[in-house]
Each structure stands twice: as C-alpha cells, then as structure tokens.
Design an enzyme around this catalytic site. Structure first.
Site, PDB file in Angstrom:
ATOM      1  N   HIS A   1      -1.274  -0.596 -10.181  1.00  0.00           N
ATOM      2  CA  HIS A   1      -1.836  -1.598  -9.263  1.00  0.00           C
ATOM      3  C   HIS A   1      -2.121  -2.903 -10.013  1.00  0.00           C
ATOM      4  O   HIS A   1      -3.208  -3.482  -9.908  1.00  0.00           O
ATOM      5  CB  HIS A   1      -3.118  -1.053  -8.630  1.00  0.00           C
ATOM      6  CG  HIS A   1      -3.343  -1.556  -7.229  1.00  0.00           C
ATOM      7  ND1 HIS A   1      -3.614  -0.740  -6.173  1.00  0.00           N
ATOM      8  CD2 HIS A   1      -3.345  -2.817  -6.719  1.00  0.00           C
ATOM      9  CE1 HIS A   1      -3.774  -1.450  -5.066  1.00  0.00           C
ATOM     10  NE2 HIS A   1      -3.614  -2.724  -5.380  1.00  0.00           N
TER      11      HIS A   1
ATOM     12  N   ARG B   1       0.860  -1.183   0.000  1.00  0.00           N
ATOM     13  CA  ARG B   1       0.000   0.000   0.000  1.00  0.00           C
ATOM     14  C   ARG B   1       0.893   1.229   0.000  1.00  0.00           C
ATOM     15  O   ARG B   1       1.903   1.281   0.711  1.00  0.00           O
ATOM     16  CB  ARG B   1      -0.934   0.014   1.216  1.00  0.00           C
ATOM     17  CG  ARG B   1      -2.036  -1.043   1.178  1.00  0.00           C
ATOM     18  CD  ARG B   1      -3.054  -0.734   0.085  1.00  0.00           C
ATOM     19  NE  ARG B   1      -4.151  -1.699   0.046  1.00  0.00           N
ATOM     20  CZ  ARG B   1      -4.185  -2.769  -0.725  1.00  0.00           C
ATOM     21  NH1 ARG B   1      -3.145  -3.048  -1.516  1.00  0.00           N
ATOM     22  NH2 ARG B   1      -5.229  -3.582  -0.710  1.00  0.00           N
TER      23      ARG B   1
END
Length: 324
Positions: free
Chosen positions: A282, A235
C-alpha cells in the site's frame, strides 16, 4: 486525527500557515470524548481531520454547535464522516485530489514496467546469470500497447493524463461518465468486457462501493489475453480475490498489487512467491515528502474557508456520491 498522523502530515510550515489563518485549539484529538476535546469542539467552527480520525457521531456533532466545515487532510472521508455531517449543513473538503497524484505516478511507472516485462526479465536474468551476445530475456514493449483504465476517478483521470505522452492506446470504462467526456480526456470509452479483452495492462481505479465489490470477477479476468497484467492501486476487494489468485497461480496473467483482499495477504498465500506477481504494501499513496502536498491542499482549503470562499475540492453527500 491521530497524533502520529498530525506529526507526519502537518509540518511546521503548514502549522504556521494555519496559525495565520485561524485560531488553533490546543492539542491533537483522536478521542472526542475527553474534556479537552469537548471544550475544543464547543468552540470549533472548522475541524481538520486526517488518518486515524474518530467518527463524528451525532453525539460529537451535538457537542460542536458552531461547526460549519470539515477539511480532511487525506483521501476518503467515508470512514469518519457519517451522512449526519452533511445533513447538518456542514461543508466538507478532502485532499483526495492531492493524494491521487502519487498514486497515478506509481501506476504510470508500473504500467510501463509491465509493458517491458521487467519482472519476468529480471527473474529470468537472475536465474540464468548469463546471456549470449544479443540475446534478450522475456520480450515486451510499450509501442502501440493497450492500457485499460477501470474508472475515470480522480486517480483514473490523472493516469490517463500521464499516459497521454506515450505511444499507447488508452481505454476507459466508467458507466457514470459520458463517453464524450472520456474522449476529451484522451481515451476511448468501452464496456467492461471489451476493456478486458483489449487490454495488455488493466489498471483498476474504482472506489470500493457496494456496487463495485468484486466488479472484476472471474468472467472479466477470463477475458484478459494470456500474459496481460492486472494493476490494482485502488482497493483489493474490487477484484474477486479467489478468481485473481487462480489466474495468477496458473501463470496465465501477471499482476502488480499495491492492495489486496485481505490486506495484507495471509502468510500462506501462494501469491507471495509467484514470479509473475509484484506485491507492494500500500505504498502508492502519499508518503514521505509527498505528505506535504496533503498538508498544502488542506491548508489551502482552510484559507478559502477563512476568506468566506467555497471549497475548491468539496465532497458531496455520501448518498449522492460515487467517491470512496
């Protein structure tokens, strides 16, 4: 889950398996306030969730008096399952272990490419368009290099496993894992600052929790040697964004960032155009045919539930868990 997630993840073979194990309610629900959803909840003993799942609020739980289990066909359950789910005694499972596989594979690939200085070599080659006989661009290599793995999470452990066949020194920092266990994984346990000081590549696999936000701060980044590479597939907020940007703009460090803070970066971020930074949208997690692995993992857990067996991948109460 959202209808789009259901269409992507639950392929026909998985749906056929489910139909052979349980009675499926009609439709896919991402709004649990509708009459159809409430009717399904009233009968449901098991709920299969995925990306785009609505929160199972106390009101939703009250509408599902027979609910005994939730199987999540994705990774983190923190976004849609509050502690009240566990407080009610509902068993929870997640396909996080299945989703860890492509993330670790992506990490292995970029760690090895970082060691070979592929980004810098490609940029130099593109700029020069010609090399003298025997001349090389940016030099690098993986023989005897040191890779620091931040967190022995599901992904972190898989990364250590995939790195094992290569001629690398692997370090792990995870204060919640016994040093003996880290050694059994095939890595050397170290403190956070030592991890930074010794790593040629630092790869981040820490879940984003209140105590890990900004964990890789300016002080940690400053300990990295000149030319080291930071890889983040966890993250973005685990790394101090301002401190990382400063180090990358200076050119002292390199980075492969599949996640950022914020995500995506603003259009005027200097990182978009840095030759020492690879930004990916991502993509390390499950995508394309890898989604079948999530479906298979979820249906396997449904099969265990239907047979009265415990889940293979249970998720602990969030107040007692250090997972994302």
């Amino acid at each position: 889950m959202s209808p789009a997630s259901a269409a992507r993840v639950l392929d026909p073979a998985s749906l056929d398996r489910l139909r052979g194990l349980v009675t499926l309610a009609d439709g896919v629900h991402d709004d649990l306030s509708t009459p159809a959803a409430r009717a399904a909840l009233a009968r449901a003993e098991l709920v299969v969730t995925g990306w785009g799942a609505p929160v199972l609020t106390p009101e939703v739980l009250a509408a599902a008096p027979r609910l005994r289990a939730v199987v999540h066909a994705a990774g983190s359950v923190r976004h849609h399952l509050p502690p009240a789910v566990w407080d009610r005694g509902v068993a929870v499972s997640s396909a996080a272990a299945a989703n860890a596989v492509p993330v670790a594979e992506f990490t292995l690939a970029v760690v090895l490419l970082a060691g070979k200085r592929v980004l810098a070599s490609a940029a130099e080659y593109r700029a020069r368009r010609v090399l003298a006989a025997g001349e090389v661009c940016a030099s690098g290599g993986n023989h005897g290099a040191t890779v620091g793995v931040l967190s022995a999470s599901l992904v972190g452990r898989r990364v250590v496993e995939l790195l094992r066949p290569h001629d690398l020194t692997v370090l792990v920092h995870d204060p919640h894992v016994d040093p003996g266990e880290v050694r059994r994984l095939g890595a050397e346990p170290v403190g956070l600052l030592e991890l930074a000081e010794r790593s040629d590549v630092l790869t981040v696999h820490t879940p984003l929790l209140p105590e890990t936000r900004g964990l890789v701060d300016a002080g940690v980044l400053a300990r990295l040697r000149d030319g080291a590479t930071v890889v983040n597939t966890a993250r973005g907020a685990v790394i101090d964004a301002a401190a990382l940007t400063a180090e990358l703009v200076s050119g002292r460090l390199h980075a492969v960032l599949d996640v950022t803070d914020p995500e995506p970066l603003p259009p005027d971020s200097p990182l978009w155009d840095r030759p020492n930074v690879l930004l990916t949208p991502h993509v390390a997690g499950s995508a394309g045919n890898e989604l079948r692995r999530l479906a298979e993992a979820a249906v396997d857990e449904v099969e265990r539930f239907a047979a009265g067996r415990p889940f293979r991948h249970p998720v602990a109460h969030p107040e007692r868990s250090r997972t994302a």
